[in-house]
Design a protein around this motif. Structure first.
Motif, mmCIF file in Angstrom:
data_model
loop_
_atom_site.group_PDB
_atom_site.id
_atom_site.type_symbol
_atom_site.label_atom_id
_atom_site.label_comp_id
_atom_site.label_asym_id
_atom_site.label_seq_id
_atom_site.Cartn_x
_atom_site.Cartn_y
_atom_site.Cartn_z
ATOM 1 N N LEU A 99 0.792 -1.218 0.000
ATOM 2 C CA LEU A 99 0.000 0.000 0.000
ATOM 3 C C LEU A 99 0.829 1.275 0.000
ATOM 4 O O LEU A 99 0.348 2.325 -0.426
ATOM 5 N N THR A 100 2.045 1.199 0.493
ATOM 6 C CA THR A 100 2.843 2.410 0.657
ATOM 7 C C THR A 100 4.321 2.059 0.649
ATOM 8 O O THR A 100 4.716 0.935 0.979
ATOM 9 N N ALA A 101 5.130 3.040 0.269
ATOM 10 C CA ALA A 101 6.580 2.905 0.391
ATOM 11 C C ALA A 101 7.095 3.657 1.612
ATOM 12 O O ALA A 101 8.285 3.611 1.917
ATOM 13 N N ARG A 102 6.196 4.337 2.305
ATOM 14 C CA ARG A 102 6.615 5.083 3.496
ATOM 15 C C ARG A 102 6.846 4.130 4.666
ATOM 16 O O ARG A 102 6.152 3.126 4.802
ATOM 17 N N CYS A 103 7.806 4.455 5.500
ATOM 18 C CA CYS A 103 8.065 3.646 6.693
ATOM 19 C C CYS A 103 8.690 4.533 7.764
ATOM 20 O O CYS A 103 9.432 5.474 7.458
ATOM 21 N N ASN A 104 8.395 4.203 9.009
ATOM 22 C CA ASN A 104 8.899 4.984 10.137
ATOM 23 C C ASN A 104 10.196 4.421 10.713
ATOM 24 O O ASN A 104 10.754 4.999 11.641
ATOM 25 N N LEU A 105 10.675 3.294 10.188
ATOM 26 C CA LEU A 105 11.944 2.740 10.632
ATOM 27 C C LEU A 105 13.006 2.914 9.533
ATOM 28 O O LEU A 105 12.687 3.303 8.411
ATOM 29 N N LYS A 106 14.260 2.599 9.879
ATOM 30 C CA LYS A 106 15.367 2.788 8.943
ATOM 31 C C LYS A 106 16.253 1.542 8.950
ATOM 32 O O LYS A 106 17.401 1.579 9.396
ATOM 33 N N CYS A 107 15.688 0.450 8.434
ATOM 34 C CA CYS A 107 16.390 -0.831 8.487
ATOM 35 C C CYS A 107 17.609 -0.827 7.564
ATOM 36 O O CYS A 107 17.569 -0.275 6.463
ATOM 37 N N VAL A 108 18.678 -1.468 8.021
ATOM 38 C CA VAL A 108 19.943 -1.400 7.302
ATOM 39 C C VAL A 108 19.872 -2.075 5.935
ATOM 40 O O VAL A 108 20.645 -1.731 5.026
ATOM 41 N N MET A 109 18.938 -3.035 5.768
ATOM 42 C CA MET A 109 18.885 -3.810 4.517
ATOM 43 C C MET A 109 17.806 -3.301 3.579
ATOM 44 O O MET A 109 17.566 -3.893 2.528
ATOM 45 N N CYS A 110 17.130 -2.199 3.932
ATOM 46 C CA CYS A 110 15.897 -1.815 3.250
ATOM 47 C C CYS A 110 16.003 -0.428 2.641
ATOM 48 O O CYS A 110 16.631 0.475 3.205
ATOM 49 N N ARG A 111 15.351 -0.246 1.496
ATOM 50 C CA ARG A 111 15.350 1.068 0.838
ATOM 51 C C ARG A 111 14.276 1.994 1.376
ATOM 52 O O ARG A 111 14.277 3.188 1.085
ATOM 53 N N TYR A 112 13.324 1.459 2.134
ATOM 54 C CA TYR A 112 12.255 2.288 2.668
ATOM 55 C C TYR A 112 12.716 3.008 3.944
ATOM 56 O O TYR A 112 13.760 2.716 4.506
ATOM 57 N N GLY A 113 11.895 3.948 4.413
ATOM 58 C CA GLY A 113 12.156 4.582 5.691
ATOM 59 C C GLY A 113 13.219 5.652 5.684
ATOM 60 O O GLY A 113 13.756 6.010 6.729
ATOM 61 N N ARG A 114 13.516 6.220 4.542
ATOM 62 C CA ARG A 114 14.521 7.275 4.459
ATOM 63 C C ARG A 114 13.955 8.515 3.760
ATOM 64 O O ARG A 114 14.615 9.179 2.968
ATOM 65 N N GLY A 115 12.698 8.787 4.062
ATOM 66 C CA GLY A 115 12.051 9.981 3.522
ATOM 67 C C GLY A 115 11.424 9.798 2.166
ATOM 68 O O GLY A 115 10.819 10.730 1.619
#
Length: 376
Positions: A37-53
């Motif tokens: 549903l979304t690419a937004r995320c409130n975390l900043k996982c080291v392996m993930c492209r999401y969660g960085r604004g």
């Protein structure tokens, strides 16, 4: 894929699948759907492209509601919602309710850090079938080193307590996803104990899916895991009543060839060299912008097969581009297939049920393998 055992034992479901594969006939039904549903995320996982604004445009509520109605018309039995983080969408409960009205089983993946007591009550009112959350360690120190946000471990555990409080009997079933990498693979036994205390029915080990070799386990680490950790994992899973399949205990494989492939991030252990994946005949995946792919592994890695912002789900799933990729995969699997260990057991079950359904050409899991063009 969903409820493959039912497909394998029910001729009314199995025979149309056999015709689709053998005769290039359009699928008779869509069994499951995954909606990111979304690419937004409130975390900043080291392996993930999401969660960085990153916040690309998303389909509005009314479009997703239409998609759920169309899915039901195609016979869809299950929808899985994911993100990004699904709880950043204020309409999430509304979409869950819409799927429930269509008698589609609902499951979702969430880090649960944004779940409030009120939202937990509203969501569980809809008799959700399953919730998957992520714990990447049995302590805040290990988990938050991966997830990137202080306090996230505590917030996830608090949300799990609310879910236990408001659940209806054994539903929703709780699964914990454990992304295994160099920093945390030794925590697997401790995480199993924690999961048992939390009432989880399974811990799903997920070797990190990335080309960044510094996150993937080295040859020595995989050997350490198999020799020193896996036996304890097996004992704990048995004691907790969790599945004991090889991928749950030995997610990197055991034989030399499988181990070599795992070190390259090819976690299917070569299965798709000469076997087909049936997901394209039973399942579809749609991203936040409405672009449709075969599955989550092909999201952004192949050209989109359709666009739900201007097409119906039926037009896409039964359309020519979906048909073309099904035909192409009879000759050569995609690069993404060899990195995917999520549905190997389901595909084995369907292979057994279908018998000699189709002659599948071999496609070696290597950089030289043939696959559809990747999206730049």
């Amino acid at each position: 894929m969903y409820d493959v055992d039912a497909i394998a034992r029910e001729p009314l479901l199995l025979e149309p699948l056999r015709r689709s594969v053998r005769e290039d006939a359009p699928p008779a039904y869509l069994r499951s759907l995954k909606l990111k549903l979304t690419a937004r995320c409130n975390l900043k996982c080291v392996m993930c492209r999401y969660g960085r604004g990153w916040a690309p445009p998303e389909l509005p509520t009314e479009t997703w509601m239409r998609v759920l109605f169309e899915a039901a018309e195609l016979g869809c039995r299950k929808v899985h919602f994911s993100g990004g983080e699904v709880l950043v969408r204020p309409d999430f409960e509304q979409l869950v309710a819409a799927a429930a009205r269509e008698r589609i089983k609902v499951t979702f993946t969430s880090n649960l850090t944004l779940l409030t007591k009120a939202r937990a009550k509203r969501l569980l009112h809809h008799k959700i079938g399953g919730i998957s959350t992520s714990l990447d360690g049995a302590s805040a120190k290990v988990h938050e080193r991966v997830r990137g946000i202080p306090g996230s471990f505590k917030r996830t555990l608090r949300a799990l307590e609310w879910i236990r409080r408001y659940r209806d009997g054994e539903r929703p079933r709780l699964r914990i996803n454990f992304v295994m990498m160099r920093d945390n693979f030794r925590d697997y036994p401790a995480l199993l104990r924690l999961a048992g205390d939390l009432g989880a029915v399974d811990v799903v080990p997920m070797p990190v899916d990335t080309k960044r070799s510094k996150l993937r386990l080295s040859k020595g680490m995989i050997r350490e895991y198999n020799e020193a950790i896996a036996p304890e994992v097996s004992e704990l899973r048995q004691a907790l009543g969790m599945p004991l399949g090889e991928s749950a205990v030995y997610p990197f494989g055991r034989a030399g060839g499988a181990l070599a492939l795992s070190r390259q991030g090819e976690y299917a252990s070569g299965y798709y060299v000469d076997h087909l994946c049936y997901a394209p005949y039973l399942h579809a995946f749609a991203a936040w912008d409405g672009k449709v792919y075969l599955c989550c592994m092909t999201n952004g890695r192949i050209d989109a097969l359709g666009d739900l912002s201007r097409q119906s789900l039926k037009e896409v799933f039964l359309g020519e581009r979906f048909g073309e990729i099904r035909r192409s995969m009879l000759k050569a699997r995609l690069a993404s297939c060899h990195a995917c260990d999520m549905v190997v057991s389901e595909n084995r079950a369907l292979d057994l049920a279908l018998g000699p359904a189709v002659a599948v050409a071999a496609s070696p899991p290597s950089g030289a393998m043939r696959h559809l063009p990747l999206v730049p």
